[in-house]
Design an enzyme around this catalytic site. Structure first.
Site, mmCIF file in Angstrom:
data_model
loop_
_atom_site.group_PDB
_atom_site.id
_atom_site.type_symbol
_atom_site.label_atom_id
_atom_site.label_comp_id
_atom_site.label_asym_id
_atom_site.label_seq_id
_atom_site.Cartn_x
_atom_site.Cartn_y
_atom_site.Cartn_z
ATOM 1 N N HIS A 77 0.842 -1.190 0.000
ATOM 2 C CA HIS A 77 0.000 0.000 0.000
ATOM 3 C C HIS A 77 0.876 1.237 0.000
ATOM 4 O O HIS A 77 1.964 1.234 0.550
ATOM 5 C CB HIS A 77 -0.887 -0.005 1.255
ATOM 6 C CG HIS A 77 -1.973 1.015 1.202
ATOM 7 N ND1 HIS A 77 -3.169 0.785 0.587
ATOM 8 C CD2 HIS A 77 -2.038 2.282 1.680
ATOM 9 C CE1 HIS A 77 -3.931 1.855 0.685
ATOM 10 N NE2 HIS A 77 -3.271 2.784 1.346
ATOM 11 N N ASP A 111 -15.027 2.968 6.326
ATOM 12 C CA ASP A 111 -13.914 3.787 5.819
ATOM 13 C C ASP A 111 -14.358 4.598 4.611
ATOM 14 O O ASP A 111 -13.992 5.768 4.468
ATOM 15 C CB ASP A 111 -12.713 2.913 5.451
ATOM 16 C CG ASP A 111 -11.581 3.776 4.910
ATOM 17 O OD1 ASP A 111 -11.112 4.636 5.682
ATOM 18 O OD2 ASP A 111 -11.219 3.645 3.741
ATOM 19 N N ARG A 117 -13.914 13.030 5.506
ATOM 20 C CA ARG A 117 -12.595 13.623 5.832
ATOM 21 C C ARG A 117 -12.104 14.477 4.679
ATOM 22 O O ARG A 117 -11.541 15.554 4.869
ATOM 23 C CB ARG A 117 -11.577 12.505 6.097
ATOM 24 C CG ARG A 117 -11.707 11.884 7.475
ATOM 25 C CD ARG A 117 -10.844 10.637 7.571
ATOM 26 N NE ARG A 117 -9.460 10.893 7.271
ATOM 27 C CZ ARG A 117 -8.618 9.975 6.768
ATOM 28 N NH1 ARG A 117 -9.034 8.750 6.531
ATOM 29 N NH2 ARG A 117 -7.370 10.286 6.527
ATOM 30 N N SER A 170 -7.703 4.155 8.719
ATOM 31 C CA SER A 170 -8.267 3.964 7.386
ATOM 32 C C SER A 170 -7.479 2.905 6.601
ATOM 33 O O SER A 170 -8.049 1.978 6.024
ATOM 34 C CB SER A 170 -8.240 5.316 6.661
ATOM 35 O OG SER A 170 -8.395 5.162 5.291
ATOM 36 N N LYS A 217 -8.549 -1.556 6.179
ATOM 37 C CA LYS A 217 -8.726 -2.174 4.859
ATOM 38 C C LYS A 217 -7.728 -3.308 4.646
ATOM 39 O O LYS A 217 -8.059 -4.362 4.112
ATOM 40 C CB LYS A 217 -8.560 -1.120 3.757
ATOM 41 C CG LYS A 217 -9.779 -0.228 3.629
ATOM 42 C CD LYS A 217 -9.572 0.867 2.609
ATOM 43 C CE LYS A 217 -8.596 1.884 3.094
ATOM 44 N NZ LYS A 217 -8.530 3.143 2.407
HETATM 45 N N1 URA Z 1 -5.011 6.098 2.074
HETATM 46 C C1 URA Z 1 -6.092 5.559 2.708
HETATM 47 O O1 URA Z 1 -6.564 4.496 2.382
HETATM 48 N N2 URA Z 1 -6.618 6.254 3.727
HETATM 49 C C2 URA Z 1 -6.149 7.427 4.148
HETATM 50 O O2 URA Z 1 -6.685 7.973 5.072
HETATM 51 C C3 URA Z 1 -5.037 7.967 3.465
HETATM 52 C C4 URA Z 1 -4.484 7.278 2.433
#
Ligand code: URA
Length: 620
Positions: A294, A373, A380, A395, A399
């Protein structure tokens, strides 16, 4: 003299006047009194009591009570724990199961009465089946009388039904389980008064009321910088999902979190609440250590397109959920969607099949995985709270954990073109994510990378796919390819538990041999993509340098803004994207450029004021 057997005469009471037939056997603790006759070969097992009743031949009575004035035929099986109360006439070959109670009823032959049923004031024919828990409701409270119900031959009454007297259940009819019968059931018909089940998911959590956690109190608590409990966080965040908490209330809580932060325990609790808002995938039965990669978001970052096929081509399954770009930063979902036909909306089964078949799957966030999320991230983004470090950690990690990979590498991009602006914030985010991963038994490794200048030469979806393919084909060697080799090597170290230098050699080998590129082609094809249809159909404008010099800076932030103006990104969720729009740099930071040499090429279908280019390049 008759030949019967009393097994333990000291513990058996048989009153004078009781008649016992030939072959009768009586086990201990039995009491038989009054004008009772027991027919030949009937067995009365322990703990039974019989009073003033005539019992036929070949019956088996176990642990049961038979009260006054019953006439019972032959070959019945009664009990254990049956209660035959007064005034019944019972035929032959019947079966009365555990705890069946019968009163003032006439019962024919070959009937079954399953456990816990009550038969009162009933006339039952032959071959009737009475399921467990059936009640003959014979009391009429309005008239204060007992009413009679009739069940004809061959009828079957399902478990837990109530027969409200007076009714007739005719021959060969069926009463479905759980039915309240209050009118005649005609012969050969089915009565089923059951409703479909009402099934509401998350009923408790959606409806629970926690009056002591007044919303205002929670907001004020966080405004004062105090810690919120699991229940308080759960209440507000789930309340927002159920629309009990309004946008303005949630925004002010998010802002209070942005300003005052969260304790580690709050972050861990909130991650748990996020994860529980949807389903959690599990690939334990898929062979190998499953990995995920990620990045926190940057300009021109196509590393996922390069790193994941490299890793998968080394036999390490990659399961990745990706996001769309928003603001100035791009997203892997948009880049992949720019390949005609590519499908990223995969079901759980499709994800599993693809991991098993190709070893690499990338999908977009669905409504079933961490829906909280999706909703909170959107808020947000428009409430100036996207850059809160604890909220970013929650967040991303919710995931990653819901997606089910075993080991996760996170590239934290820092700089003016990234969400995270300072090294201290990046380090804090890394610490939190490693800690959350540890709570769920996941190994999390982080790297911190620069996002002050864009990553690679291309910014824009189609352009970035093409650049990624060039790197995978070993055609380009630059900072981007170096970084991808580094990220891939770290993942291989985690998955294979080997040294960094061995992992790096393996990574370079699959790039050189074309295995990594072939894995990319296989992955795209498996998800429906057709690379032959990918084309840049925007007009191209070459921008030339107006002087000689060294390019000392290429501003990632300004390039991000330009790419959105050209149509390559979106500023609001609803904006559409021109996949072929973007910028291709001709030179990178640190390189020398001559006056009139091409600095970059712009691809767009729009008329754009290129004045912004002045802010992008610093040439000295
Ligand atoms: N990527 C995400 O999935 N969430 C965030 O809050 C910032 C970057």
């Amino acid at each position: 003299m008759l030949n019967y057997k009393i097994v333990d005469p000291h513990n058996t009471y048989i009153e004078e006047g009781v008649v016992l037939g030939e072959g009768v056997i009586i086990f201990p603790n039995v009491s038989i009194v009054g004008r009772t006759v027991i027919g030949d070969n009937t067995i009365i097992d322990s703990n039974s009591m019989i009073k003033n009743s005539i019992i036929g031949e070949d019956n088996y009575i176990s642990n049961s009570i038979i009260e006054d004035n019953n006439i019972i035929g032959d070959n019945n099986r009664i009990g254990p724990y049956a209660h035959i109360r007064e005034d019944n006439v019972i035929g032959s070959d019947n079966h009365f199961g555990n705890s069946v109670e019968i009163k003032k009823s006439q019962i024919g032959d070959s009937n079954y009465f399953k456990h816990f049923s009550y038969i009162g004031d009933a006339i039952i024919g032959n071959n009737v089946n009475v399921g467990a828990g059936v009640v003959f409701a014979n009391y009429n409270s309005k008239k204060n009388t007992k009413e009679t119900s009739k069940v004809e031959d061959g009828a079957s009454i399902g478990a837990n039904s109530v027969i409200v007297a007076p009714v007739v259940i005719e021959k060969d009819s069926v009463v479905g389980a759980g039915t309240v019968v209050d009118k005649k059931v005609s012969s050969d018909s089915l009565i089923l008064a059951r409703r479909d089940n009402i099934y509401k998911e998350k009923y408790y959590s959606k409806n629970k009321k926690l009056p002591k956690f007044l919303k205002g109190d929670i907001l004020l608590k966080k405004q004062r910088g105090e810690e919120l409990s699991y229940e308080e966080l759960d209440y507000v965040f789930n309340g927002y999902m159920n629309k009990e908490v309004a946008d303005y209330q949630m925004s002010s809580l998010l802002m209070a979190i942005c300003i005052n932060g969260m304790s580690d325990e709050e972050v861990i609790n909130l991650t748990d609440i996020f994860i529980k808002s949807g389903e959690v995938l599990n690939f334990d039965d898929v062979e190998g250590i499953k990995v995920d990669k990620h990045a926190t978001g940057g300009i021109g970052d196509k590393a996922t397109l390069i790193v994941t096929p490299i890793v998968a081509s080394l036999g390490i399954p990659v399961i990745k959920i990706s996001g769309r770009g928003l603001g100035y930063t791009g997203g892997t979902v948009d880049k992949l969607n720019s390949i005609p036909g590519m499908n990223l909306k995969l079901s759980k089964d499709e994800i599993r099949k693809q991991v098993e078949k190709v070893g690499l799957v990338i999908c977009s966030q669905s409504d079933s995985l961490v829906p909280m999320d999706k909703v909170i991230y959107a808020l947000r983004d428009v409430s100036g709270t996207a850059n809160s470090i604890p909220l970013i950690a929650v967040s991303i990690m919710s995931k990653k954990i819901a997606m089910g990979a075993d080991k996760i590498l996170i590239d934290i991009e820092v700089g003016e073109g990234a969400l995270i602006k300072t090294l201290d914030d990046a380090k804090e985010l890394a610490r939190l994510m490693v800690k959350i991963g540890g709570k769920y038994g996941k190994e999390v490794k982080t790297i911190i990378s620069d996002m002050n200048t864009p990553r690679g030469y291309c910014i824009g979806n189609n352009l970035e796919v093409i650049e990624a393919m060039n790197v995978l084909q070993n055609k380009e060697h630059n900072k981007l390819s170096d970084l991808c080799v580094e990220i891939a090597s770290h993942i291989v170290v985690m998955a294979k538990n080997i040294s960094y230098s061995v992992a790096r050699n393996e990574v370079l080998q699959v790039i050189r041999s074309g295995k990594a590129y072939n894995k990319f082609l296989e992955f795209v094809e498996a998800q429906g993509g057709d690379l032959s249809k990918l084309k840049i159909d925007s007009k191209r404008i070459d921008v030339k340098s107006d002087k000689d010099g060294i390019i000392t800076n290429i501003s990632a932030l300004e390039i991000g803004k330009l790419s959105v103006m050209l149509g390559a990104g979106r500023l609001t969720k609803e904006d559409s994207i021109d996949y072929s729009a973007g910028i291709k740099l001709n030179k990178l930071t640190g390189e020398y450029i001559k006056a009139n040499e091409i600095l970059c090429s712009i691809y767009t279908k729009k008329d754009v004021d290129l004045e912004i280019l002045r802010k992008i390049f610093t040439i000295e």
